[in-house]
Design an enzyme around this catalytic site. Structure first.
Site: not given
Lengths: 95, 122, 124, 122, 95, 124
Positions: B77-79
Site C-alpha cells: 500500500l502506498c501510504i
C-alpha cells in the site's frame, strides 16, 4: 517486439482508445475489457490500417449483449489474457 | 518462471476492480509467479477494512484479504496515497488499513518493477 | 545498485491536464523516486497530458499546489527523456512553448516507436 | 429570497472540489439563501475526518467544517453511499464521519429539491 | 426559459461537452469551469449554430494560461456564476 | 403530501454505461426515492447511458448485481417518462430493442426540449 494494449474505456465516452490507436503498431494485440468492449462497434476501429489482433474478454462481451458478428474480434478468457501478457513484450493499459 | 507484478489504481467500489481481481486470480492459477501487487491512487481504498457492502454485492475487500491469506500474495500500500484518502497507519483504534496490506512507499514499486518481467496496471 | 537492470526502463505516459486531478502529480512522484534509484525513466505526454508542459500556467491562482514547477528538477534526477506528441499539440492549437528545456516533439510514428522501446509503461 | 441547494458528487482529493467550495462561499456571501448541501457518490468522502493532507495543500475537509461552523450550513451525508466507501455511523472510535455532517438519506435530497429554487450539482 | 450549462471537462478527453452541445438551445448560457475552459479552443465550439453566451471562470482560464483572443467567450467571477444560477431557469452540470 | 409542489419536477440524465461504475444505479436510487415521495421524475438516456436500456444484458456474468432488472419497477413508482436520445442510438449502431416497455425515442431537438421542461436536472 510487440505490445499488448488493454483497453478498458468506451471510445464513445473518453479519448483513451483514440490515443491507443495513435500508438498501436503492426503485430500488436489489443484486448478489450469492461466498457472497452463497446469499441468493437465504434467507427474508429475501421481506421486501423495496421495489422493487429483484436480480442475481447468473453464474459465482458456477453454481459453487455454486444454482437460481434460484423467485427474482426475473437473472444478470449482471463487465462488467455494472462498468457498474452508474456507472449508480448510489454503492456499498456488504456484506462 | 515468468514474474508478474500488478499496479492497482482502481477503487473498490468501481466494478472495474473485479476485472483486476479476476486477472490476478487467473495469474495465481497459472505457471506464472505473481511477485506482488502495488496499490496507488484510488487503488489504496481497497485496503480499507471498514467498507460495508450489501451482502449480495461483489465482496471486493474480502477477496483481496482471501488472496493474501491463501497465496501469501504481497499487497503493498502506498501510504502517502492512503493518508491523502483518510487512511492512516497510526497504531490505534482508528487504523483502517487491513493487516493483509503492507505499508509501503514508491520505493517498493521500483523493487517490483525491476524484479518483474511484466508490470501490468489495472 | 543492486536494483539496477540495464535492460529495464520505465515510461510514464501522461494523458491528463494538470490541475483538475492529481494524475500528473502522481506520475511525477513515481518519476522522481525511480530517478533517485537510478532507474532509467522517460516521460511521455499525449492527449490533454500535453497541457502539463505549457508555459505560463500557475496553479496558485486556483489554490492548487503547482507541481509543474518540480519539472525543472528533472536534470537533478537524471531524467533527460521528455517526449511530447506533436499531433496532440496540433489538435489543441498549441505552439511548442514549454516551461522546461529538454522537451522533444515527436510525430505520431516516432512517439509510438520511442514509447515502445520501454519495458514497462504506466499511464496516468 | 432565492433558495439554493447543492449536490456534491466530487471527492475531496480532486481539485474539482475547490470550485464547488468557491461557488458555495460565493453563494453564502450573496443575497441567496443556501438551504443545504447534499453529499452523494464519491462526494461523501468529503466527510472523512481522518483525511491528512500536506499542510501546503488546499485543506478541503477543514473548509467544509469551517463553513458549517461559521454559517450553520447544513451538510447532509448520504449514509448508504458513505458506508459503501468505508465510512460507518456507528457511535464508536471508528466513526470517521465528522460531526459537522448530518447522517441523511435520499429522502433529504427530495426535501432539498422541493424547497430550493435551484439545485446545482458539483 | 433558458438553461445554464456548467461544463467542467475537456472535450478533448471526454464526450460530456459533445452531449451538452446536443442539448443547448438559443439564449442558453454555457459557463466553462476547470478543464472545461480548454473547450474554448476546441474545434467543436465552432459547430455551435445557436445563439448562446459563452463564459469562463477567470481564475480557471488564467491558471491554465488559455488564450481567449480568438474566442467569443467572456470571463466571469464565481459571484457572477452564482448570479447566473438564478438569472436562468435551470442548471445542468456536465461533469 | 407536504413536499408536493406541482411546478417542480426532476430529470435524471444518464450518460454512463451500466456495469463499469455505479452511476446508473446511483441515479436509479434517486428516481425510486423521488417516486416514492410522489415527486414527478423523468429518466433521460444519452451517450453511453443508452446502453442501460438495451435488451439481453446480464451483469451476473461479470459478478455485478444487475440493477437494470429494477427498471421494470418504474410503473410501480409512477415513473412513466423514460426518454432516449435517438442520435446516441444511431452513433452506436443500436436498434430500439429495450428491456422495458415505456421507452420513448426522441430526436435531438425533441430530447433537448423535453429535458429542459424540468426544473431540476441531475446528471450521472
Amino acid at each position: 517486439m510487440t505490445t499488448l494494449h488493454i483497453v478498458r474505456q468506451s471510445a464513445f465516452t473518453t479519448s483513451d482508445f483514440a490515443q491507443c490507436l495513435q500508438t498501436v503498431k503492426d503485430s500488436d494485440c489489443i484486448v478489450f475489457t469492461d466498457d472497452g468492449c463497446y469499441n468493437l462497434t465504434h467507427p474508429c476501429i475501421k481506421q486501423l490500417s495496421v495489422q493487429v489482433e483484436l480480442k475481447a474478454i468473453i464474459e465482458h462481451v456477453n454481459a453487455r449483449a454486444i454482437n460481434l458478428t460484423n467485427t474482426k474480434a475473437t473472444t478470449i478468457t482471463m487465462n488467455e489474457l494472462v498468457a498474452l501478457t508474456f507472449q508480448t513484450d510489454r503492456v499498456i493499459t488504456w484506462q | 518462471m515468468n514474474k508478474l507484478a500488478v499496479v492497482i489504481t482502481t477503487p473498490p467500489y468501481s466494478n472495474l476492480i473485479i476485472t483486476a481481481l479476476n486477472y490476478i486470480e487467473a495469474a495465481l492459477h497459472s505457471d506464472i509467479e505473481l511477485i506482488g501487487v502495488f496499490f496507488y491512487q484510488d487503488g489504496v481504498l481497497n485496503a480499507n477494512s471498514k467498507v460495508q457492502l450489501a451482502s449480495d454485492e461483489f465482496q471486493t475487500i474480502k477477496r483481496w484479504q482471501a488472496l493474501h491469506e491463501q497465496y501469501h500474495l504481497p499487497l503493498h500500500l502506498c501510504i502517502t496515497a492512503a493518508e491523502k484518502r483518510g487512511m492512516s497507519d497510526e497504531n490505534d483504534a482508528d487504523n483502517l488499513i487491513h493487516p493483509a496490506f503492507t505499508i509501503s512507499g514508491l520505493g517498493e514499486l521500483v523493487e517490483l518493477s525491476t524484479s518483474a518481467d511484466r508490470l501490468v496496471q489495472f | 545498485m543492486t536494483l539496477h537492470q540495464p535492460n529495464k526502463s520505465l515510461a510514464l505516459l501522461n494523458s491528463k491536464a494538470p490541475y483538475a486531478n492529481n494524475a500528473g502529480k502522481d506520475a511525477l512522484d513515481i518519476a522522481l523516486v525511480f530517478g533517485s534509484f537510478e532507474q532509467a525513466t522517460a516521460l511521455f505526454f499525449q492527449g490533454d497530458g500535453v497541457y502539463q508542459l505549457m508555459q505560463g500556467q500557475d496553479g496558485d491562482i486556483i489554490s492548487v499546489k503547482d507541481y509543474l514547477k518540480t519539472f525543472s528538477a528533472f536534470e537533478f534526477y537524471d531524467i533527460e527523456d521528455v517526449y511530447v506528441c506533436q499531433q496532440s499539440l496540433i489538435e489543441r492549437g498549441l505552439a511548442s512553448d514549454f516551461h522546461i528545456e529538454q522537451v522533444q516533439v515527436l510525430n505520431q510514428h516516432d512517439f509510438a516507436s520511442k514509447l515502445t522501446t520501454h519495458s514497462t509503461i504506466l499511464r496516468f
